[in-house]
Design an enzyme around this catalytic site. Structure first.
Site, PDB file in Angstrom:
ATOM      1  N   PRO A 135      61.625 -65.004  41.632  1.00 41.01           N
ATOM      2  CA  PRO A 135      60.812 -65.642  42.350  1.00 41.01           C
ATOM      3  C   PRO A 135      61.418 -66.202  43.540  1.00 41.01           C
ATOM      4  O   PRO A 135      61.790 -67.341  43.764  1.00 41.01           O
ATOM      5  CB  PRO A 135      60.646 -66.908  41.461  1.00 41.01           C
ATOM      6  CG  PRO A 135      61.812 -66.796  40.595  1.00 41.01           C
ATOM      7  CD  PRO A 135      62.150 -65.427  40.341  1.00 41.01           C
ATOM      8  N   CYS A 136      61.521 -65.360  44.843  1.00 43.89           N
ATOM      9  CA  CYS A 136      62.005 -65.662  45.959  1.00 43.89           C
ATOM     10  C   CYS A 136      61.396 -66.756  46.473  1.00 43.89           C
ATOM     11  O   CYS A 136      61.874 -67.603  47.348  1.00 43.89           O
ATOM     12  CB  CYS A 136      62.316 -64.538  46.977  1.00 43.89           C
ATOM     13  SG  CYS A 136      60.728 -63.389  47.334  1.00 43.89           S
ATOM     14  N   HIS A 137      60.094 -66.962  46.253  1.00 42.22           N
ATOM     15  CA  HIS A 137      59.140 -67.988  46.791  1.00 42.22           C
ATOM     16  C   HIS A 137      59.795 -69.319  46.616  1.00 42.22           C
ATOM     17  O   HIS A 137      59.350 -70.421  47.223  1.00 42.22           O
ATOM     18  CB  HIS A 137      57.755 -67.891  46.431  1.00 42.22           C
ATOM     19  CG  HIS A 137      57.407 -67.755  44.799  1.00 42.22           C
ATOM     20  ND1 HIS A 137      57.512 -66.969  44.091  1.00 42.22           N
ATOM     21  CD2 HIS A 137      57.091 -69.020  44.155  1.00 42.22           C
ATOM     22  CE1 HIS A 137      57.270 -67.244  42.977  1.00 42.22           C
ATOM     23  NE2 HIS A 137      57.099 -68.322  42.999  1.00 42.22           N
TER      24      HIS A 137
END
Length: 175
Positions: A135-137
């Site tokens: 989850p780089c968001h």
């Protein structure tokens, strides 16, 4: 040579594509199509195989995530095709930043022990081959959302963080 099976799921952000080796998810993309699949195969040094069973769990979990019914992925991730820095930073992110939570680029630089500055963490996030599942968001700037290279950029990041309850929905937000 590594073989990869592809499966995609329609989502509010477009068709999300998952590419799986026999070990797990090696890539995801915010769009599907021959060009995207060729780019993934070239990047992974892989060949495509037709194996819908291999992609079933990833497709099910992505659909459940985008429907607001899944808060944690269980599909295996194939880390071996990433650089050592990507594995360290993205692995720390994957293990430590839960659904609905965020961390800053600077905090992730420290917690990963990667020995690189926050700006370099931003580059690692931009090169994340498995967005959404890794989850780089959930990595934000100290003074705002920061950037996002997936989908429609920061608008996609904002949508994902709204889905997870970190940001309040806007009047036009729909699941």
């Amino acid at each position: 040579m590594v073989d990869v099976a592809f499966g995609s799921v329609p989502t509010p952000l477009g068709d999300v594509l998952a590419a799986l080796t026999s070990d797990g998810v090696a890539a995801t993309a915010f769009q599907d199509g021959d060009r995207v699949r060729r780019e993934i195969l070239d990047r992974l040094g892989a060949r495509a195989v037709d194996d819908p069973g291999r992609t079933a769990l990833a497709r099910e979990e992505l659909a459940a995530y985008f429907a607001g019914r899944l808060t944690g992925f269980t599909v295996p991730v194939d880390w071996r095709l990433m650089s050592a820095l990507q594995r360290r930073v993205l692995g720390t992110l994957y293990q430590s930043v839960a659904y609905g939570k965020v961390t800053t680029y600077g905090e992730l630089a420290v917690s990963s022990g990667a020995g690189v500055p926050a700006r370099a963490i931003g580059s690692v996030m931009g090169s994340n081959p498995i967005p959404i599942i890794v989850p780089c968001h959930r990595v934000v700037a100290g003074n705002g959302l920061g950037g996002f290279s997936g989908g429609d950029g920061v608008d996609s990041k904002r949508w994902l963080l709204t889905l997870e309850g970190h940001l309040p929905p806007t009047l036009d937000w729909e699941l």
